[in-house]
Design a protein around this motif. Structure first.
Motif, PDB file in Angstrom:
ATOM      1  N   TYR A  31       0.874  -1.179   0.000  1.00  0.00           N
ATOM      2  CA  TYR A  31       0.000   0.000   0.000  1.00  0.00           C
ATOM      3  C   TYR A  31       0.908   1.225   0.000  1.00  0.00           C
ATOM      4  N   LYS A  32       0.701   2.124  -0.928  1.00  0.00           N
ATOM      5  CA  LYS A  32       1.553   3.312  -1.032  1.00  0.00           C
ATOM      6  C   LYS A  32       0.773   4.505  -0.480  1.00  0.00           C
ATOM      7  N   VAL A  33       1.285   5.093   0.600  1.00  0.00           N
ATOM      8  CA  VAL A  33       0.572   6.141   1.326  1.00  0.00           C
ATOM      9  C   VAL A  33       1.408   7.412   1.346  1.00  0.00           C
ATOM     10  N   GLN A  34       0.899   8.470   0.710  1.00  0.00           N
ATOM     11  CA  GLN A  34       1.589   9.767   0.723  1.00  0.00           C
ATOM     12  C   GLN A  34       1.114  10.558   1.935  1.00  0.00           C
ATOM     13  N   ASP A  73       2.241  13.710   2.916  1.00  0.00           N
ATOM     14  CA  ASP A  73       2.531  15.149   2.857  1.00  0.00           C
ATOM     15  C   ASP A  73       1.324  15.962   3.327  1.00  0.00           C
ATOM     16  N   PRO A  74       1.542  17.234   3.716  1.00  0.00           N
ATOM     17  CA  PRO A  74       0.455  18.066   4.237  1.00  0.00           C
ATOM     18  C   PRO A  74      -0.715  18.204   3.267  1.00  0.00           C
ATOM     19  N   ALA A  75      -1.868  18.536   3.836  1.00  0.00           N
ATOM     20  CA  ALA A  75      -3.075  18.750   3.033  1.00  0.00           C
ATOM     21  C   ALA A  75      -2.806  19.809   1.968  1.00  0.00           C
ATOM     22  N   GLY A  76      -3.292  19.549   0.763  1.00  0.00           N
ATOM     23  CA  GLY A  76      -3.091  20.481  -0.331  1.00  0.00           C
ATOM     24  C   GLY A  76      -1.895  20.159  -1.205  1.00  0.00           C
ATOM     25  N   SER A  77      -1.060  19.204  -0.778  1.00  0.00           N
ATOM     26  CA  SER A  77       0.105  18.825  -1.588  1.00  0.00           C
ATOM     27  C   SER A  77      -0.355  18.053  -2.826  1.00  0.00           C
ATOM     28  N   SER A  78       0.342  18.254  -3.920  1.00  0.00           N
ATOM     29  CA  SER A  78       0.003  17.514  -5.139  1.00  0.00           C
ATOM     30  C   SER A  78       0.387  16.054  -4.990  1.00  0.00           C
ATOM     31  N   ALA A  79      -0.367  15.185  -5.651  1.00  0.00           N
ATOM     32  CA  ALA A  79      -0.121  13.749  -5.539  1.00  0.00           C
ATOM     33  C   ALA A  79       1.145  13.359  -6.299  1.00  0.00           C
ATOM     34  N   MET A  80       1.885  12.449  -5.722  1.00  0.00           N
ATOM     35  CA  MET A  80       3.068  11.926  -6.385  1.00  0.00           C
ATOM     36  C   MET A  80       2.634  10.923  -7.454  1.00  0.00           C
ATOM     37  N   LYS A 139      -2.070   3.632  -7.678  1.00  0.00           N
ATOM     38  CA  LYS A 139      -2.902   3.284  -6.510  1.00  0.00           C
ATOM     39  C   LYS A 139      -2.435   4.003  -5.248  1.00  0.00           C
ATOM     40  N   LEU A 140      -2.151   5.282  -5.387  1.00  0.00           N
ATOM     41  CA  LEU A 140      -1.625   6.075  -4.266  1.00  0.00           C
ATOM     42  C   LEU A 140      -2.753   6.494  -3.319  1.00  0.00           C
ATOM     43  N   ILE A 141      -2.521   6.324  -2.016  1.00  0.00           N
ATOM     44  CA  ILE A 141      -3.451   6.786  -0.988  1.00  0.00           C
ATOM     45  C   ILE A 141      -2.874   8.065  -0.393  1.00  0.00           C
ATOM     46  N   GLN A 142      -3.641   9.147  -0.424  1.00  0.00           N
ATOM     47  CA  GLN A 142      -3.172  10.394   0.181  1.00  0.00           C
ATOM     48  C   GLN A 142      -3.751  10.537   1.588  1.00  0.00           C
ATOM     49  N   LEU A 143      -2.856  10.678   2.557  1.00  0.00           N
ATOM     50  CA  LEU A 143      -3.244  10.807   3.957  1.00  0.00           C
ATOM     51  C   LEU A 143      -2.396  11.905   4.596  1.00  0.00           C
ATOM     52  N   PRO A 144      -2.912  13.141   4.665  1.00  0.00           N
ATOM     53  CA  PRO A 144      -2.157  14.219   5.328  1.00  0.00           C
ATOM     54  C   PRO A 144      -2.005  13.899   6.818  1.00  0.00           C
ATOM     55  N   TYR A 145      -0.926  13.224   7.154  1.00  0.00           N
ATOM     56  CA  TYR A 145      -0.807  12.629   8.484  1.00  0.00           C
ATOM     57  C   TYR A 145      -0.948  13.648   9.615  1.00  0.00           C
ATOM     58  N   LEU A 198       4.083   1.244   2.208  1.00  0.00           N
ATOM     59  CA  LEU A 198       5.216   2.070   1.800  1.00  0.00           C
ATOM     60  C   LEU A 198       4.823   3.531   2.013  1.00  0.00           C
ATOM     61  N   ILE A 199       5.544   4.210   2.891  1.00  0.00           N
ATOM     62  CA  ILE A 199       5.297   5.625   3.143  1.00  0.00           C
ATOM     63  C   ILE A 199       6.059   6.438   2.093  1.00  0.00           C
ATOM     64  N   VAL A 200       5.385   7.388   1.452  1.00  0.00           N
ATOM     65  CA  VAL A 200       6.056   8.220   0.451  1.00  0.00           C
ATOM     66  C   VAL A 200       5.844   9.698   0.794  1.00  0.00           C
ATOM     67  N   CYS A 201       6.838  10.518   0.459  1.00  0.00           N
ATOM     68  CA  CYS A 201       6.762  11.951   0.771  1.00  0.00           C
ATOM     69  C   CYS A 201       7.646  12.728  -0.188  1.00  0.00           C
TER      70      CYS A 201
END
Length: 363
Positions: free
Chosen positions: A278-281, A283-290, A294-300, A321-324
């Motif tokens: 699972y690939k989870v981005q 980065d802060p809210a409003g960041s563009s997706a990498m 199948k990327l999951i965006q989660l502004p941690y 997999l954490i991505v940033c």
């Protein structure tokens, strides 16, 4: 006779319940505190006058003469005043004067930073955090927060207050669990910043003590205090420079001051693309997706604990997999890795698109 009547009436007024018994909020009002003291002193003077005169007249008939009795009584009252003055001073200092921090714009607080890079980063980041929190609150249909100046304390000022008036403070640590595992100072509760963003509050948060919000750099503390203020807590403040500044000044901590963590696996872009995870981005809210499938965006940072739960559950079935690509996102990615591992999940690694942000964060 008229003078005795006037004296009696004066004592009666001064010792009336309105003066002798304070109202419930006397501590909050200096004027009411003064009236309370007048009432207490009046009762004491009246009692002392009657008791002393009766006692001394019986044992020293010469004191029947006013010219002798009054000076003797005044001397006794002065001596009593000296004996009681430390008690009044201690009471007045600790309970009648509320604790107040410095009420300064956050920019003014940040400009005290000695390191130029840190100063510029904080000036830029604090306004980004306001925007990110606004996005998160808007997505949850929560009312906008009107940001305002919040009182704050330098590390040394807070340390002095913890020593002298600690019972009047409520220390709230809103760092992530991984940060708290490194070191801390004396605190009353821990809570997640992301939950405060969503108006989720700690249980039994007091309104009769000054809440001091702690974080790593002072920025989350400032923002957290804003959300508490928005929720109706008037007595809120934060620690200037956060626990990073506290530790730099050599003030006492529990644990070992260490801001770096064990390095996770850091795959290349090709490896990240090929990973069955699972690939989870984060980065802060409003960041563009990498550009990952199948990327999951989660502004941690601004995610509530409830919003983190699906990822924690998924990590127990397949690695995450954490991505940033931003510094703040990579920092929070390390926090998420720690949380996943603590709950028995699987981590595939952390992919930093820039290849730069992790250098100062890992061993």
């Amino acid at each position: 006779m008229p003078r005795k009547v006037l004296l009696f009436l004066g004592l009666l007024v001064c010792t009336s319940p309105a003066f002798a018994i304070p109202p419930p909020d006397v501590v909050a009002s200096l004027w009411q505190a003064i009236l309370q003291m007048i009432g207490v002193v009046s009762v004491f003077l009246a009692g002392a006058w009657v008791a002393a005169r009766q006692f001394l007249i019986q044992h020293a008939p010469i004191l029947k003469r006013k010219s002798v009795f009054i000076p003797v009584l005044l001397v006794l009252l002065v001596l009593s005043g000296f004996a009681l003055s430390p008690l009044f001073a201690a009471t007045g200092t600790s309970t009648m004067i509320p604790i107040k921090g410095e009420l300064l714009p956050i920019e003014t607080v940040i400009k005290r930073e000695k390191d130029a890079w840190v100063r510029q980063w904080k000036l830029k980041t604090v306004h980004e955090m306001e925007q990110e929190a606004s996005l998160a609150r808007s997505a949850s249909q929560l009312a906008a927060v009107q940001y305002q100046d919040i009182q704050s304390f330098t590390p040394q000022a807070l340390q002095d207050l913890l020593t002298s008036r600690g019972s009047e403070l409520y220390i709230l640590d809103i760092r992530e669990a991984m940060e708290q595992s490194k070191f801390s100072i004396r605190h009353d509760a821990v809570f997640r910043y992301g939950d405060l963003v969503h108006d989720i509050l700690p249980n039994n948060l007091p309104k009769d003590r000054l809440i001091v919000v702690l974080c790593h750099s002072g920025l989350r503390g400032y923002m957290g205090a804003q959300f508490l203020k928005h929720a109706g807590f008037e007595q809120v403040s934060f620690l200037q420079g956060g626990l990073a500044a506290w530790s730099k000044q050599g003030l006492p901590v529990v644990g070992t001051v260490d801001f770096k963590v064990k390095a996770p696996l850091q795959p290349s872009k090709q490896q990240a693309l090929a990973m069955d995870a699972y690939k989870v981005q984060v980065d802060p809210a409003g960041s563009s997706a990498m550009k990952l499938p199948k990327l999951i965006q989660l502004p941690y940072e601004t995610a509530s604990t409830a919003e983190l739960q699906p990822i924690l559950t998924l990590s127990k079935t397949k690695p995450v997999l954490i991505v940033c690509k931003e510094y703040g996102g990579c920092f929070q990615g390390l926090n998420l890795i720690w949380l996943i591992e603590q709950q028995g999940g699987k981590v595939a690694g952390l992919y930093d698109e820039t290849g730069q942000h992790l250098r100062g964060l890992i061993n």
